[in-house]
Each structure stands twice: as structure tokens, then as C-alpha cells.
Design a protein around this motif. Structure first.
Motif, PDB file in Angstrom:
ATOM      1  N   THR A  44       0.836  -1.194   0.000  1.00 34.81           N
ATOM      2  CA  THR A  44       0.000   0.000   0.000  1.00 34.81           C
ATOM      3  C   THR A  44       0.875   1.251   0.000  1.00 34.81           C
ATOM      4  O   THR A  44       2.036   1.228   0.440  1.00 34.81           O
ATOM      5  CB  THR A  44      -0.921   0.034   1.228  1.00 34.81           C
ATOM      6  OG1 THR A  44      -0.129   0.225   2.418  1.00 34.81           O
ATOM      7  CG2 THR A  44      -1.708  -1.270   1.356  1.00 34.81           C
ATOM      8  N   ASP A  45       0.323   2.366  -0.476  1.00 33.36           N
ATOM      9  CA  ASP A  45       1.067   3.630  -0.483  1.00 33.36           C
ATOM     10  C   ASP A  45       1.446   4.047   0.937  1.00 33.36           C
ATOM     11  O   ASP A  45       2.533   4.589   1.165  1.00 33.36           O
ATOM     12  CB  ASP A  45       0.224   4.729  -1.136  1.00 33.36           C
ATOM     13  CG  ASP A  45       0.083   4.535  -2.635  1.00 33.36           C
ATOM     14  OD1 ASP A  45       0.905   3.803  -3.212  1.00 33.36           O
ATOM     15  OD2 ASP A  45      -0.853   5.116  -3.225  1.00 33.36           O
ATOM     16  N   VAL A  46       0.545   3.791   1.890  1.00 33.23           N
ATOM     17  CA  VAL A  46       0.825   4.157   3.282  1.00 33.23           C
ATOM     18  C   VAL A  46       2.045   3.408   3.794  1.00 33.23           C
ATOM     19  O   VAL A  46       2.930   3.981   4.439  1.00 33.23           O
ATOM     20  CB  VAL A  46      -0.404   3.872   4.174  1.00 33.23           C
ATOM     21  CG1 VAL A  46      -0.048   4.068   5.653  1.00 33.23           C
ATOM     22  CG2 VAL A  46      -1.565   4.777   3.792  1.00 33.23           C
ATOM     23  N   ASP A  47       2.106   2.102   3.501  1.00 31.26           N
ATOM     24  CA  ASP A  47       3.246   1.308   3.953  1.00 31.26           C
ATOM     25  C   ASP A  47       4.540   1.787   3.306  1.00 31.26           C
ATOM     26  O   ASP A  47       5.588   1.876   3.965  1.00 31.26           O
ATOM     27  CB  ASP A  47       3.026  -0.175   3.626  1.00 31.26           C
ATOM     28  CG  ASP A  47       2.024  -0.828   4.569  1.00 31.26           C
ATOM     29  OD1 ASP A  47       1.985  -0.430   5.743  1.00 31.26           O
ATOM     30  OD2 ASP A  47       1.295  -1.729   4.124  1.00 31.26           O
ATOM     31  N   ARG A  48       4.503   2.070   1.999  1.00 31.90           N
ATOM     32  CA  ARG A  48       5.708   2.528   1.299  1.00 31.90           C
ATOM     33  C   ARG A  48       6.239   3.828   1.907  1.00 31.90           C
ATOM     34  O   ARG A  48       7.436   3.960   2.185  1.00 31.90           O
ATOM     35  CB  ARG A  48       5.415   2.741  -0.187  1.00 31.90           C
ATOM     36  CG  ARG A  48       5.151   1.464  -0.974  1.00 31.90           C
ATOM     37  CD  ARG A  48       5.136   1.781  -2.458  1.00 31.90           C
ATOM     38  NE  ARG A  48       4.764   0.612  -3.247  1.00 31.90           N
ATOM     39  CZ  ARG A  48       3.549   0.378  -3.708  1.00 31.90           C
ATOM     40  NH1 ARG A  48       2.570   1.233  -3.452  1.00 31.90           N
ATOM     41  NH2 ARG A  48       3.299  -0.691  -4.420  1.00 31.90           N
ATOM     42  N   ILE A  49       5.356   4.787   2.078  1.00 34.03           N
ATOM     43  CA  ILE A  49       5.787   6.080   2.607  1.00 34.03           C
ATOM     44  C   ILE A  49       6.271   5.931   4.046  1.00 34.03           C
ATOM     45  O   ILE A  49       7.304   6.495   4.427  1.00 34.03           O
ATOM     46  CB  ILE A  49       4.642   7.101   2.510  1.00 34.03           C
ATOM     47  CG1 ILE A  49       4.333   7.401   1.031  1.00 34.03           C
ATOM     48  CG2 ILE A  49       4.992   8.389   3.246  1.00 34.03           C
ATOM     49  CD1 ILE A  49       3.115   8.258   0.810  1.00 34.03           C
ATOM     50  N   LEU A  50       5.557   5.125   4.847  1.00 34.99           N
ATOM     51  CA  LEU A  50       5.986   4.907   6.226  1.00 34.99           C
ATOM     52  C   LEU A  50       7.356   4.252   6.271  1.00 34.99           C
ATOM     53  O   LEU A  50       8.224   4.662   7.045  1.00 34.99           O
ATOM     54  CB  LEU A  50       4.959   4.029   6.960  1.00 34.99           C
ATOM     55  CG  LEU A  50       5.307   3.668   8.407  1.00 34.99           C
ATOM     56  CD1 LEU A  50       5.446   4.929   9.249  1.00 34.99           C
ATOM     57  CD2 LEU A  50       4.236   2.741   8.992  1.00 34.99           C
ATOM     58  N   GLY A  51       7.563   3.256   5.429  1.00 32.57           N
ATOM     59  CA  GLY A  51       8.849   2.571   5.410  1.00 32.57           C
ATOM     60  C   GLY A  51       9.995   3.495   5.057  1.00 32.57           C
ATOM     61  O   GLY A  51      11.056   3.461   5.680  1.00 32.57           O
ATOM     62  N   LEU A  52       9.789   4.356   4.076  1.00 32.68           N
ATOM     63  CA  LEU A  52      10.841   5.272   3.657  1.00 32.68           C
ATOM     64  C   LEU A  52      11.075   6.362   4.689  1.00 32.68           C
ATOM     65  O   LEU A  52      12.209   6.810   4.884  1.00 32.68           O
ATOM     66  CB  LEU A  52      10.480   5.896   2.304  1.00 32.68           C
ATOM     67  CG  LEU A  52      10.465   4.896   1.126  1.00 32.68           C
ATOM     68  CD1 LEU A  52       9.834   5.544  -0.097  1.00 32.68           C
ATOM     69  CD2 LEU A  52      11.866   4.413   0.813  1.00 32.68           C
TER      70      LEU A  52
END
Length: 270
Positions: free
Chosen positions: A122-130
Motif C-alpha cells: 500500500t502507499d501508506v506502507d511505502r511512505i511509512l517505510g521510507l
């Protein structure tokens, strides 16, 4: 299976599945049982609970001249020596914890780069991870050649950053001082300003540009290390957050350059 290899057979692997952290034959031990890093190789920890995926990653990166340690859980990763680790491949969903939380632990005790390798897309996971700690966020199925290129890119960039930090440790701009070695932002009275990893990287790029405007596309690369899923909206959001945090003399610190991107309005090197 959620792995796609484009490089043929893995060859003969020296790998055992068991309750302890999985290690390849590239690891050697001294008489006290402490592990030693293979000379001339970057140390990589693969944190992946699926044994098939973990075995493939351990084998492939061993064959490509990495010194590899495998771990199937947060606990096994914590057992692995991290004092000289260069890079960590980290799954988000692990049997005994959350990969994002583990990334924060790794970041607190090591200067290793972190690439998330996970099914969560998900976009939320990607942004959170980065923002938490990641240099890349890679979703499965895995393209091994692409992952190798990303790993080498992270290691090259970190090497450049270390050399740059030794040359220019601290930079003053307006009412703030940014310390590139410690990755800290301080107000003029010495109080720290809390920044996420992405916010710090973006601000450091603007400070390093000495007032030259940087395009949004370039800043996407700075924030995500060429991670395609992050776009200019992420950069705009990060700039907005930085502007709220960089409130001091009343003069805007980050200004918009119409049709280009952003620049630092105040820039004076120590």
C-alpha cells in the motif's frame, strides 16, 4: 512462491534452516565464537521469515560477493552481530514483530542501509517505510537483478554521504544548524528539532545546494533513492512539514521556485 528469479540456478548453497540466525559459509568464526566479516565484502543481513525466499536471497547475494547473514524473525536478527553491518533486507511482516519497529532498532544501533522487501504494497506502507528508515521499499515478487542494483546504489550513496559529511560536518542557515555527520538539526540555541529520515534527507539536499533551486523530480530521488512509488506529492508534503518546523525569524526558509521546485532561501556555511 512470491519470488521471481531471472538469473538461473542458485548453485550449491551452504544453508541450514533452524531456530538460530541462518548463516552462509561466507561467515567465519574465531576461537571465541565471535563472527568475523569476510575481508573486502559488505555485510548483509536478510530478515525474511519465508525459508524459500530467505535461502534464495542468501545464496544470490553470497554469489555476488556479499558476506550474508540470514534471520527468520526479529529475535534472530537481534542475535546477529550488527556492529559492522552495511545493509539489511527487511520484511515488514515477521512472526514475532513489526518490521518498521525493527528498522528503528537497527537504525539506533547501526549505520546500515535498510531495504524493505515485503508483500505489503500500500502507499501508506511505502511512505511509512521510507520515512522510518528505509532506503528502498521493494514489493514481492522479487527481481533479483533489480534488488542487487538497488543494494549497490544504496551502498554507493552511503559511501558518498560519509565522505561528504567528513568534509562538511555542520552547516548554518538562518536560525538553524544541520549536522550531516550526526544527522541532527539544531536551533540557534542548541535545541534539537525532530525530523524524520525523509525530512532530514530533503533538507540536507536543499542546504547542500547553496541556494540553487532543486527540481521536484530530483528531490524525489533524494527522498526515495529512485523508488518509483514515491512521487512529487510526497516531496510537497515533506516540504510543507519542514516549513512548519522551521519557524524562527519569520523569513521563509524553503521557497517555491515556480516551474522548477524548491530552494533554500538562507544558506551560509560554517
Amino acid at each position: 512462491m512470491n519470488v521471481r528469479s531471472q538469473d538461473g540456478a542458485l548453485g550449491d548453497l551452504s544453508f541450514q534452516v533452524g531456530p538460530q540466525a541462518h548463516r552462509t559459509s561466507n561467515i567465519v568464526a574465531d576461537s571465541s565464537g565471535q563472527e568475523l566479516r569476510v575481508a573486502g565484502r559488505e555485510r548483509l543481513i536478510v530478515v525474511e521469515d519465508d525459508p524459500v525466499t530467505r535461502t534464495m536471497l542468501v545464496g544470490y547475494f553470497s554469489e555476488n560477493n556479499f558476506d550474508v547473514v540470514g534471520a527468520g524473525s526479529c529475535a534472530e536478527c537481534r542475535q546477529a552481530p550488527r556492529t559492522r553491518t552495511d545493509l539489511v533486507f527487511l520484511d515488514v511482516q515477521l512472526p514475532d514483530g513489526d518490521g518498521f519497529d525493527l528498522a528503528k532498532e537497527i537504525q539506533a544501533t547501526s549505520n546500515a542501509g535498510i531495504i524493505f522487501v515485503t508483500r505489503r504494497d500500500t502507499d501508506v506502507d511505502r511512505i511509512l517505510g521510507l520515512e522510518v528508515a528505509g532506503d528502498h521499499y521493494v514489493t514481492k515478487p522479487i527481481n533479483l537483478r533489480d534488488l542487487l542494483a538497488r543494494a549497490r546504489s544504496v551502498l554507493r550513496r552511503r559511501s558518498i554521504d560519509r565522505r561528504a559529511a567528513r568534509t562538511h560536518n555542520s552547516i548554518a542557515f538562518g536560525d538553524w544548524i544541520i549536522d550531516l555527520t550526526r544527522r541532527e538539526l539544531l536551533s540557534s540555541d542548541g535545541k534539537p528539532v525532530a525530523l524524520t529520515r525523509a525530512e532530514f534527507d530533503l533538507l540536507a539536499a536543499l542546504v547542500g545546494a547553496d541556494g540553487r533551486p532543486l527540481s521536484r523530480d530530483y528531490l524525489v530521488e533524494v527522498v526515495s533513492n529512485r523508488q518509483a512509488e514515491v512521487d512529487i506529492r510526497t516531496v510537497d508534503a515533506l516540504v510543507a512539514r519542514l516549513r512548519r518546523k522551521l519557524v524562527g525569524s519569520g523569513t521563509p526558509v524553503i521557497t517555491t521556485v515556480t516551474g522548477v521546485g524548491y530552494k533554500l532561501a538562507l544558506s551560509e556555511r560554517l
